[in-house]
Every structure is written in C-alpha cells, then in structure tokens.
Motif scaffolding. Structure first.
Motif, PDB file in Angstrom:
ATOM      1  N   CYS A  81       0.814  -1.218   0.000  1.00  0.00           N
ATOM      2  CA  CYS A  81       0.000   0.000   0.000  1.00  0.00           C
ATOM      3  C   CYS A  81       0.848   1.268   0.000  1.00  0.00           C
ATOM      4  N   GLU A 107       2.617   2.601   2.175  1.00  0.00           N
ATOM      5  CA  GLU A 107       2.674   3.320   3.445  1.00  0.00           C
ATOM      6  C   GLU A 107       4.112   3.325   3.982  1.00  0.00           C
ATOM      7  N   LYS A 126      -0.725  -0.376   8.372  1.00  0.00           N
ATOM      8  CA  LYS A 126      -1.962  -0.005   7.670  1.00  0.00           C
ATOM      9  C   LYS A 126      -2.688  -1.232   7.099  1.00  0.00           C
ATOM     10  N   CYS A 127      -1.930  -2.064   6.378  1.00  0.00           N
ATOM     11  CA  CYS A 127      -2.592  -3.193   5.715  1.00  0.00           C
ATOM     12  C   CYS A 127      -2.094  -4.544   6.239  1.00  0.00           C
TER      13      CYS A 127
HETATM   14 ZN   LIG Z   1       0.705  -1.642   3.731  1.00  0.00          ZN
END
Ligand SMILES: [Zn+2]
Length: 114
Positions: free
Chosen positions: A75, A77, A90-91
C-alpha cells in the motif's frame, strides 16, 4: 574512530555558525539513524576533547537516535519499523522494504543569550 571524525566536523560546523551569529554556542542537538554505529558517550568525549580551546568548549551535546523506517510494497505506506511488530501498520502486509538509515544531522545549535 568514527566518532572522532564526526566530532571534528561538528566542531567545525558549530564554530562556523557561531562566528556567523557572533554568539557563544552552549548546546547542540544532533540526530542520527538507529543503525548508525555512533556511541553517544564516545562522541561526547571526543567532542569535548576537540572543542577544548575553541568556541565550542563546554557545550552540551544531545544525540537523538531516529527509528528506522519501512515502506510497504503493498500500500506504499511509510512507517516506523519495530522489531516487535514487523509489518505494515496499515494493511498488515509483511512485504515491505527498509528505507536507508537516517544520516547524521546537526539539528540545532543553541546559543547563549544575553
Ligand atoms: Zn501496507
């Protein structure tokens, strides 16, 4: 002795700044990445020795170690890497790369105020 070289360049940089400002430096804050092999105590000791007889004599050095950052390949991030929870916050992907360690930086110089 890595620290001696660092201390030397710090004294040079701070002295230059001090003569530009025409003030006596009393403290400085530097930062470096966590993977940097700088030893705070050794650095402060080397700094003291080199600063003797210069404008920088008697200054206080503060060293801040910055955490290493990771970048998620899933992602994109960017996050602070922690050994206890290696993964994207985050993911939750564990497919990430570590970004280069932060360089050694002279963050700020504190001058004596009259
Ligand atoms: Zn991520």
């Amino acid at each position: 002795m890595h620290e001696t070289m660092v201390a030397e360049s710090l004294v040079t940089a701070i002295s230059a700044e001090a003569s530009k400002q025409n003030a006596k430096p009393v403290g400085a804050k530097i930062s470096c990445g966590m993977l940097n092999t700088i030893n705070d105590e050794v650095l402060c000791f080397a700094f003291e020795a080199i600063a003797k007889g210069t404008l920088c004599e008697g200054m206080k050095l503060e060293v801040e170690h910055k955490p290493i950052k990771g970048k998620c390949k899933n992602c994109k991030e960017e996050f602070e890497f922690e050994l206890s929870s290696p993964g994207c916050p985050k993911c939750s992907s564990e497919d990430f790369e570590l970004l280069p360690d932060a360089p050694l930086l002279l963050e700020e110089v504190e001058f004596e105020t009259e």
